[in-house]
Design a protein around this motif. Structure first.
Motif, mmCIF file in Angstrom:
data_model
loop_
_atom_site.group_PDB
_atom_site.id
_atom_site.type_symbol
_atom_site.label_atom_id
_atom_site.label_comp_id
_atom_site.label_asym_id
_atom_site.label_seq_id
_atom_site.Cartn_x
_atom_site.Cartn_y
_atom_site.Cartn_z
ATOM 1 N N LEU A 1 89.118 91.288 16.354
ATOM 2 C CA LEU A 1 88.485 91.734 16.049
ATOM 3 C C LEU A 1 87.277 92.131 16.682
ATOM 4 O O LEU A 1 86.565 91.577 16.690
ATOM 5 C CB LEU A 1 88.802 91.861 14.271
ATOM 6 N N ARG A 2 87.019 93.133 17.587
ATOM 7 C CA ARG A 2 86.124 92.861 18.221
ATOM 8 C C ARG A 2 84.306 93.751 17.220
ATOM 9 O O ARG A 2 85.297 95.513 17.257
ATOM 10 C CB ARG A 2 85.777 93.984 19.244
ATOM 11 N N TRP A 3 83.495 93.715 17.573
ATOM 12 C CA TRP A 3 82.624 93.911 17.201
ATOM 13 C C TRP A 3 81.439 94.444 18.002
ATOM 14 O O TRP A 3 81.381 93.904 18.746
ATOM 15 C CB TRP A 3 81.979 93.395 15.649
ATOM 16 N N LYS A 4 80.350 95.739 17.104
ATOM 17 C CA LYS A 4 79.631 95.404 17.895
ATOM 18 C C LYS A 4 78.187 95.887 16.572
ATOM 19 O O LYS A 4 78.004 95.974 15.638
ATOM 20 C CB LYS A 4 79.614 97.181 18.389
ATOM 21 N N TRP B 1 79.502 105.072 8.961
ATOM 22 C CA TRP B 1 80.771 104.186 8.935
ATOM 23 C C TRP B 1 80.958 103.965 8.199
ATOM 24 O O TRP B 1 80.869 103.844 7.279
ATOM 25 C CB TRP B 1 80.186 102.654 9.721
ATOM 26 N N SER C 1 78.418 87.063 16.896
ATOM 27 C CA SER C 1 79.698 88.523 16.806
ATOM 28 C C SER C 1 78.575 89.171 15.423
ATOM 29 O O SER C 1 77.754 88.538 15.256
ATOM 30 C CB SER C 1 80.336 87.693 15.575
ATOM 31 N N SER D 1 83.773 98.090 13.208
ATOM 32 C CA SER D 1 84.790 97.874 14.910
ATOM 33 C C SER D 1 84.676 98.824 16.472
ATOM 34 O O SER D 1 84.256 99.613 16.464
ATOM 35 C CB SER D 1 85.862 98.465 14.287
ATOM 36 N N ASP E 1 85.927 99.305 18.426
ATOM 37 C CA ASP E 1 87.259 100.006 18.858
ATOM 38 C C ASP E 1 87.450 101.270 18.261
ATOM 39 O O ASP E 1 87.302 102.213 18.271
ATOM 40 C CB ASP E 1 89.297 98.999 19.050
ATOM 41 N N THR E 2 86.957 101.417 16.608
ATOM 42 C CA THR E 2 87.463 102.431 16.224
ATOM 43 C C THR E 2 86.078 103.036 15.412
ATOM 44 O O THR E 2 86.319 104.107 14.921
ATOM 45 C CB THR E 2 87.691 102.416 14.733
ATOM 46 N N THR F 1 84.121 96.824 8.629
ATOM 47 C CA THR F 1 84.806 96.229 7.593
ATOM 48 C C THR F 1 83.098 95.602 6.889
ATOM 49 O O THR F 1 83.002 94.908 7.401
ATOM 50 C CB THR F 1 85.020 94.731 8.839
ATOM 51 N N ASP G 1 97.724 93.588 7.869
ATOM 52 C CA ASP G 1 96.604 92.775 8.518
ATOM 53 C C ASP G 1 96.173 92.272 8.238
ATOM 54 O O ASP G 1 95.365 92.106 6.654
ATOM 55 C CB ASP G 1 95.689 93.667 9.135
ATOM 56 N N TYR H 1 92.425 91.156 5.917
ATOM 57 C CA TYR H 1 92.389 92.449 4.948
ATOM 58 C C TYR H 1 92.473 92.226 4.011
ATOM 59 O O TYR H 1 93.599 91.525 3.228
ATOM 60 C CB TYR H 1 91.975 93.880 5.567
#
Length: 294
Positions: A53-56, A170, A189, A234, A236-237, A241, A283, A286
């Protein structure tokens, strides 16, 4: 005249449609995995867990908010991040933030229930006048020993449409399991709050367990922010979350108790967006305590 009261535990710590757990407006089905067999499901699970899981940090993407005369977000219906005020029998008030939208209302901090049974209201205008009663806070938990728990349910049928999209930007994909936090949110993170006073502000995880079972992060929150949702976006998406519930803070850091155990204890499910929902069966990072809003 409305006065700003309440606390964020420094020392101790939109026309709107009516939606509720009983309303067809938020009727949803539990997120379900396709019935393609155990082998396929196991393969999907393994694939999900192998994908980190990558966050921004999305603070620069946050919209401008309107604030009332005491510096709190307002509106004519309840949405995550709006200011909510509990009024006691002696007319005392406690200002907090509406957290995650769930079946039956929104999650708030347990200490926001300063006058149990007192009506909770929102303000539809910047003057802070003509308050709208929206419900009451129930099932408050304030556990001060490890793991610290600080949550309650604001029962309301006045949930605004669009409450599965944080700040209109989001879409909510799901709720992070507490047990997955250490692996999914390593130190550094980026995480963000969606609060009534602070708005959307992001910072870095300092610890997923500050010694009391809370998540510590380097965002300064303000009086009136208690109960706001802590979330991560995310990389990526672009989906959000949900992680926790803002409990309080000091001049430079804040703490949040985890949302996952609150959902279990309160017997509610978080509302997630159909365009972004993660399947918790494939997954397990979650929580399964979610329903997709329709």
């Amino acid at each position: 005249m409305r006065r700003k009261t309440g606390f964020a535990i420094t020392a101790v710590a939109a026309a709107a449609a009516v939606l509720s757990a009983c309303s067809t407006g938020v009727a949803g089905q539990p997120v379900a995995a396709p019935t393609t067999g155990n082998v396929s499901e196991a393969a999907s699970t393994n694939a999900a867990l192998q994908q980190p899981l990558r966050w921004k940090n999305v603070e620069a993407e946050a919209p401008e908010f309107d604030y009332d005369h005491v510096g709190s977000r307002f509106g004519s219906a309840v949405y995550p991040g709006i200011g909510v005020t509990q009024v006691g029998p002696d007319k005392s008030t406690m200002d907090c933030s509406a957290g995650a939208a769930v079946t039956g209302g929104v999650v708030v901090a347990g200490h926001c229930d300063a006058a149990p049974g007192g009506r909770v209201q929102i303000y539809p205008n910047a003057r802070g006048s003509s308050p709208i009663p929206i419900g009451v806070i129930t099932d408050a938990v304030q556990q001060q020993t490890d793991p610290v728990r600080d949550f309650a349910l604001l029962r309301t049928s006045a949930l605004a449409p669009g409450s599965t999209v944080i700040a209109g930007r989001w879409a909510i994909a799901g709720v992070l399991n507490e047990d997955a936090a250490a692996q999914a949110l390593p130190v550094g993170s980026p995480v963000c709050v969606n609060a009534a006073v602070t708005g959307v502000r992001c910072g870095a995880v300092l610890s997923t367990d500050d010694g009391d079972g809370e998540l510590l992060f380097d965002v300064r929150t303000e009086i009136g922010d208690s109960g706001a949702v802590l979330f991560a976006v995310s990389a990526d998406t672009g989906a959000a979350t949900l992680i926790g519930i803002v409990r309080g803070g000091d001049a430079s850091t804040s703490t949040a108790t985890y949302l996952d155990p609150a959902l279990d204890k309160l017997g509610v499910s978080a509302l997630v967006d159909p365009a972004a929902a993660v399947n918790p069966r494939t997954d397990p990072r979650y929580s399964p305590a979610v329903v997709t809003a329709q």
